[in-house]
Scaffold this motif. Structure first.
Motif, PDB file in Angstrom:
ATOM      1  N   ILE A 135       0.837  -1.201   0.000  1.00  0.00           N
ATOM      2  CA  ILE A 135       0.000   0.000   0.000  1.00  0.00           C
ATOM      3  C   ILE A 135       0.874   1.255   0.000  1.00  0.00           C
ATOM      4  O   ILE A 135       0.552   2.248  -0.669  1.00  0.00           O
ATOM      5  N   ALA A 136       1.970   1.227   0.736  1.00  0.00           N
ATOM      6  CA  ALA A 136       2.874   2.381   0.733  1.00  0.00           C
ATOM      7  C   ALA A 136       3.434   2.617  -0.669  1.00  0.00           C
ATOM      8  O   ALA A 136       3.488   3.758  -1.149  1.00  0.00           O
ATOM      9  N   LEU A 137       3.827   1.543  -1.341  1.00  0.00           N
ATOM     10  CA  LEU A 137       4.348   1.685  -2.698  1.00  0.00           C
ATOM     11  C   LEU A 137       3.255   2.121  -3.673  1.00  0.00           C
ATOM     12  O   LEU A 137       3.508   2.912  -4.591  1.00  0.00           O
ATOM     13  N   LEU A 138       2.043   1.618  -3.493  1.00  0.00           N
ATOM     14  CA  LEU A 138       0.928   2.040  -4.333  1.00  0.00           C
ATOM     15  C   LEU A 138       0.645   3.527  -4.143  1.00  0.00           C
ATOM     16  O   LEU A 138       0.448   4.261  -5.127  1.00  0.00           O
ATOM     17  N   GLY A 139       0.642   3.988  -2.886  1.00  0.00           N
ATOM     18  CA  GLY A 139       0.430   5.406  -2.619  1.00  0.00           C
ATOM     19  C   GLY A 139       1.505   6.269  -3.255  1.00  0.00           C
ATOM     20  O   GLY A 139       1.203   7.306  -3.873  1.00  0.00           O
ATOM     21  N   SER A 140       2.746   5.833  -3.142  1.00  0.00           N
ATOM     22  CA  SER A 140       3.847   6.588  -3.756  1.00  0.00           C
ATOM     23  C   SER A 140       3.708   6.610  -5.274  1.00  0.00           C
ATOM     24  O   SER A 140       3.968   7.634  -5.919  1.00  0.00           O
ATOM     25  N   GLY A 141       3.304   5.483  -5.848  1.00  0.00           N
ATOM     26  CA  GLY A 141       3.119   5.432  -7.291  1.00  0.00           C
ATOM     27  C   GLY A 141       2.030   6.380  -7.772  1.00  0.00           C
ATOM     28  O   GLY A 141       2.185   7.056  -8.802  1.00  0.00           O
ATOM     29  N   LEU A 142       0.929   6.458  -7.034  1.00  0.00           N
ATOM     30  CA  LEU A 142      -0.146   7.384  -7.397  1.00  0.00           C
ATOM     31  C   LEU A 142       0.313   8.835  -7.278  1.00  0.00           C
ATOM     32  O   LEU A 142      -0.040   9.679  -8.112  1.00  0.00           O
ATOM     33  N   LEU A 143       1.095   9.127  -6.256  1.00  0.00           N
ATOM     34  CA  LEU A 143       1.623  10.480  -6.112  1.00  0.00           C
ATOM     35  C   LEU A 143       2.525  10.846  -7.284  1.00  0.00           C
ATOM     36  O   LEU A 143       2.437  11.951  -7.841  1.00  0.00           O
ATOM     37  N   LEU A 144       3.392   9.913  -7.674  1.00  0.00           N
ATOM     38  CA  LEU A 144       4.296  10.189  -8.795  1.00  0.00           C
ATOM     39  C   LEU A 144       3.507  10.367 -10.098  1.00  0.00           C
ATOM     40  O   LEU A 144       3.841  11.235 -10.927  1.00  0.00           O
ATOM     41  N   ALA A 145       2.453   9.564 -10.267  1.00  0.00           N
ATOM     42  CA  ALA A 145       1.603   9.735 -11.449  1.00  0.00           C
ATOM     43  C   ALA A 145       0.908  11.092 -11.425  1.00  0.00           C
ATOM     44  O   ALA A 145       0.763  11.754 -12.462  1.00  0.00           O
ATOM     45  N   ASN A 146       0.488  11.507 -10.255  1.00  0.00           N
ATOM     46  CA  ASN A 146      -0.139  12.821 -10.106  1.00  0.00           C
ATOM     47  C   ASN A 146       0.827  13.937 -10.490  1.00  0.00           C
ATOM     48  O   ASN A 146       0.459  14.891 -11.204  1.00  0.00           O
ATOM     49  N   TYR A 147       2.054  13.835 -10.026  1.00  0.00           N
ATOM     50  CA  TYR A 147       3.053  14.860 -10.353  1.00  0.00           C
ATOM     51  C   TYR A 147       3.419  14.831 -11.844  1.00  0.00           C
ATOM     52  O   TYR A 147       3.647  15.886 -12.443  1.00  0.00           O
ATOM     53  N   ALA A 148       3.447  13.645 -12.426  1.00  0.00           N
ATOM     54  CA  ALA A 148       3.704  13.550 -13.866  1.00  0.00           C
ATOM     55  C   ALA A 148       2.575  14.218 -14.646  1.00  0.00           C
ATOM     56  O   ALA A 148       2.811  14.916 -15.647  1.00  0.00           O
ATOM     57  N   GLY A 149       1.326  14.023 -14.176  1.00  0.00           N
ATOM     58  CA  GLY A 149       0.193  14.681 -14.810  1.00  0.00           C
ATOM     59  C   GLY A 149       0.276  16.192 -14.694  1.00  0.00           C
ATOM     60  O   GLY A 149      -0.086  16.921 -15.629  1.00  0.00           O
ATOM     61  N   ALA A 150       0.752  16.683 -13.546  1.00  0.00           N
ATOM     62  CA  ALA A 150       0.896  18.127 -13.362  1.00  0.00           C
ATOM     63  C   ALA A 150       1.937  18.694 -14.318  1.00  0.00           C
ATOM     64  O   ALA A 150       1.748  19.773 -14.900  1.00  0.00           O
ATOM     65  N   ILE A 151       3.049  17.986 -14.491  1.00  0.00           N
ATOM     66  CA  ILE A 151       4.088  18.440 -15.425  1.00  0.00           C
ATOM     67  C   ILE A 151       3.550  18.443 -16.856  1.00  0.00           C
ATOM     68  O   ILE A 151       3.809  19.368 -17.637  1.00  0.00           O
ATOM     69  N   ALA A 152       2.755  17.407 -17.194  1.00  0.00           N
ATOM     70  CA  ALA A 152       2.160  17.342 -18.529  1.00  0.00           C
ATOM     71  C   ALA A 152       1.180  18.493 -18.745  1.00  0.00           C
ATOM     72  O   ALA A 152       1.147  19.105 -19.823  1.00  0.00           O
ATOM     73  N   ALA A 153       0.386  18.814 -17.719  1.00  0.00           N
ATOM     74  CA  ALA A 153      -0.561  19.936 -17.827  1.00  0.00           C
ATOM     75  C   ALA A 153       0.179  21.244 -18.049  1.00  0.00           C
ATOM     76  O   ALA A 153      -0.257  22.096 -18.838  1.00  0.00           O
ATOM     77  N   ALA A 154       1.300  21.430 -17.369  1.00  0.00           N
ATOM     78  CA  ALA A 154       2.077  22.659 -17.529  1.00  0.00           C
ATOM     79  C   ALA A 154       2.619  22.798 -18.941  1.00  0.00           C
ATOM     80  O   ALA A 154       2.631  23.897 -19.513  1.00  0.00           O
ATOM     81  N   SER A 155       3.054  21.690 -19.528  1.00  0.00           N
ATOM     82  CA  SER A 155       3.639  21.759 -20.870  1.00  0.00           C
ATOM     83  C   SER A 155       2.586  21.889 -21.964  1.00  0.00           C
ATOM     84  O   SER A 155       2.844  22.493 -23.012  1.00  0.00           O
ATOM     85  N   HIS A 156       1.379  21.332 -21.749  1.00  0.00           N
ATOM     86  CA  HIS A 156       0.345  21.365 -22.776  1.00  0.00           C
ATOM     87  C   HIS A 156      -0.576  22.578 -22.669  1.00  0.00           C
ATOM     88  O   HIS A 156      -1.275  22.907 -23.636  1.00  0.00           O
ATOM     89  N   LEU A 157      -0.605  23.225 -21.528  1.00  0.00           N
ATOM     90  CA  LEU A 157      -1.485  24.395 -21.339  1.00  0.00           C
ATOM     91  C   LEU A 157      -0.676  25.578 -20.800  1.00  0.00           C
ATOM     92  O   LEU A 157      -0.994  26.124 -19.737  1.00  0.00           O
ATOM     93  N   PRO A 158       0.351  25.989 -21.495  1.00  0.00           N
ATOM     94  CA  PRO A 158       1.212  27.054 -20.973  1.00  0.00           C
ATOM     95  C   PRO A 158       0.501  28.392 -20.843  1.00  0.00           C
ATOM     96  O   PRO A 158       0.943  29.246 -20.065  1.00  0.00           O
ATOM     97  N   GLN A 159      -0.612  28.580 -21.572  1.00  0.00           N
ATOM     98  CA  GLN A 159      -1.327  29.860 -21.495  1.00  0.00           C
ATOM     99  C   GLN A 159      -2.089  30.021 -20.182  1.00  0.00           C
ATOM    100  O   GLN A 159      -2.482  31.133 -19.825  1.00  0.00           O
ATOM    101  N   PHE A 160      -2.290  28.924 -19.448  1.00  0.00           N
ATOM    102  CA  PHE A 160      -3.036  28.989 -18.200  1.00  0.00           C
ATOM    103  C   PHE A 160      -2.145  28.850 -16.968  1.00  0.00           C
ATOM    104  O   PHE A 160      -2.600  29.066 -15.843  1.00  0.00           O
ATOM    105  N   PHE A 161      -0.901  28.442 -17.150  1.00  0.00           N
ATOM    106  CA  PHE A 161      -0.007  28.200 -16.024  1.00  0.00           C
ATOM    107  C   PHE A 161       1.326  28.911 -16.263  1.00  0.00           C
ATOM    108  O   PHE A 161       1.565  29.467 -17.337  1.00  0.00           O
ATOM    109  N   ARG A 162       2.166  28.868 -15.239  1.00  0.00           N
ATOM    110  CA  ARG A 162       3.563  29.261 -15.397  1.00  0.00           C
ATOM    111  C   ARG A 162       4.332  27.964 -15.611  1.00  0.00           C
ATOM    112  O   ARG A 162       4.771  27.331 -14.644  1.00  0.00           O
ATOM    113  N   PRO A 163       4.503  27.540 -16.843  1.00  0.00           N
ATOM    114  CA  PRO A 163       4.927  26.158 -17.124  1.00  0.00           C
ATOM    115  C   PRO A 163       6.273  25.775 -16.520  1.00  0.00           C
ATOM    116  O   PRO A 163       6.415  24.667 -15.979  1.00  0.00           O
ATOM    117  N   GLU A 164       7.270  26.661 -16.603  1.00  0.00           N
ATOM    118  CA  GLU A 164       8.596  26.291 -16.077  1.00  0.00           C
ATOM    119  C   GLU A 164       8.538  26.088 -14.562  1.00  0.00           C
ATOM    120  O   GLU A 164       9.049  25.095 -14.025  1.00  0.00           O
TER     121      GLU A 164
END
Length: 444
Positions: A364-393
């Protein structure tokens, strides 16, 4: 003052002419062990909430401690008043216990509660111990008030209150930054009342959970006020009913029918999570869906909707708010599946089915960490694909740093071989990540 051995609720106290001893509640509910010599200098350190080093234990050198759990004890003085021996509550302490390698006994790391001087002949009993025939044990009014305030604050579960406060502030700030021309300080009292309503709702949900989980909490979280005896069940019921009534009243008066309906839905979900016969917390999937719905969707959508309505704007989703709602909903799933990691002992004892009891702590600890990393990967993807709405860097760098910290903390947890203290620390770390995400949200 000469005092002899005396039995209280399966516990004993010891006193000599040179020192007095406190007793510490160990992992066995009715087994008390001597803690240390409670000299005035030690008591002074307690009052200042400083960690106290225990140099020796039964003549042995103190080794590096491994932190374990927290327990509440009450120190009582045996005093003579007009020739009559009575008992007086002298201080109430919340100890974090530690285990010294090579020793089976528990000693303390620090305590934080108002504490008076412990005189010769002091002894301790568990807060939920038998206090019959205690005589004049009533606390002075000021200390009663302090005692209740402390219990009430712990009853609200401060880490959840912080999450609500930071999350609400971040969402309101984002809505205001998107509509700077609409800012009106006249709305500040309304905003403050909305925040109070959310804290009331949060208190109702965590409070009703403590009422119905009291037996489990005596094993998993003995420092909570009902489990420790600091707050009676009847008082807890009065508190949660008052919180629900205040919260519903505030929302109904200030925020309209939709937000009132959503608020009451959140209270209902919080109740069926804990209250029999439904008690959905015993079903892992239903439990995490409830937590994700309340902490993720209802809080974020409700606050943003109420803010826009108060500014005189029609509701519409903005990409940043969609992002934080999805992000926190996934984060709430992580919280839902990892929150039972520190509680696995009591959950197994009372046959509460959780992901941790079914799949094991490590998985469960590893599953939780994996979901967190996926969440952060999604955030990085959102920053790169929607730069007009975020501060991408900035957004990409921020979430990459957090992802790196998650990997490091997961490694630390695995290296510790999933000790109880390491698991508790990891769970607190997850909440700190949530605070950090909300705190940065207005600036992403």
């Amino acid at each position: 003052m000469a005092v002899s051995h005396r039995s209280i609720s399966s516990s004993h106290f010891f006193s000599s002419s040179s020192s007095s001893f406190c007793y510490f509640l160990s992992s066995e509910p009715l087994h008390l062990q001597p803690l240390l010599s409670a000299r005035p200098a030690t008591v002074k350190a307690w009052r200042k909430r400083r960690p106290i080093s225990v140099a020796k234990w039964n003549g042995r050198s103190n080794k590096q401690p491994i932190y374990n759990t927290r327990h509440v004890v009450t120190c009582i003085n045996q005093v003579n008043v007009a020739g009559k021996s009575t008992k007086r509550i002298d201080c109430q302490l919340l100890f974090r216990s530690v285990k010294i390698p090579g020793l089976s006994s528990l000693v303390f790391h620090h305590s934080f509660k108002t504490c008076g001087a412990i005189g010769e002949g002091a002894y301790a009993v568990p807060e939920n111990g038998d206090m019959t025939n205690a005589g004049d044990t009533a606390l002075p009014a000021k200390r009663q008030s302090q005692h209740f305030s402390n219990a009430f604050w712990r009853f609200l579960r401060p880490h959840t209150v912080r999450g609500t406060l930071i999350g609400t502030t971040a969402l309101v700030a984002r809505a205001l930054l998107e509509n700077v021309d609409r800012i009106n300080w006249v709305l500040l009292p309304k905003a403050s009342s909305g925040l109070l309503a959310l804290i009331c709702g949060n208190g109702y949900i965590v409070g009703i959970n403590q009422i119905y989980d009291v037996d489990i909490d005596k094993v998993n979280k003995p420092f909570l006020p009902i489990a420790s005896g600091d707050l009676s069940s009847s008082a807890a019921w009065l508190i949660i009913l008052a919180l629900a009534a205040i919260g519903i009243g505030i929302v109904a008066i200030n925020f309209g029918s939709l937000i009132t309906t959503l608020y009451m839905l959140g209270l209902l979900l919080g109740a069926i999570y804990s209250v029999p016969p439904l008690r959905f917390k015993q079903f892992p999937v239903a439990a995490f869906l409830i937590i994700a719905t309340v902490r993720g969707f209802l809080l974020n959508f409700g606050v943003y909707y109420a803010t826009r309505t108060s500014l005189g704007l029609a509701f519409e989703w903005s990409p940043p708010v969609v992002f934080i709602t999805v992000f926190v909903t996934i984060f709430a799933i992580v919280i839902a599946i990892t929150k039972d990691l520190p509680d696995i002992e009591g959950d197994m004892k009372y046959k509460i089915s959780t992901f941790a009891t079914k799949l094991g702590v490590r998985n469960i600890a590893l599953l939780g960490s994996g979901l967190l990393l996926a969440n952060y990967a999604g955030a990085i993807a959102a920053a790169s694909h929607l730069p007009q709405f975020f501060r991408p860097e900035f957004m990409a760098l921020w979430h990459a740093i957090l992802a790196g910290i998650v990997i490091y903390q997961t490694w630390l947890l695995d290296s510790s071989r999933y000790t109880k203290e390491a698991i508790a620390s990891f769970y607190r770390f997850i909440w700190n990540l949530l605070y950090a995400e909300y705190a940065m949200f207005p600036f992403l």
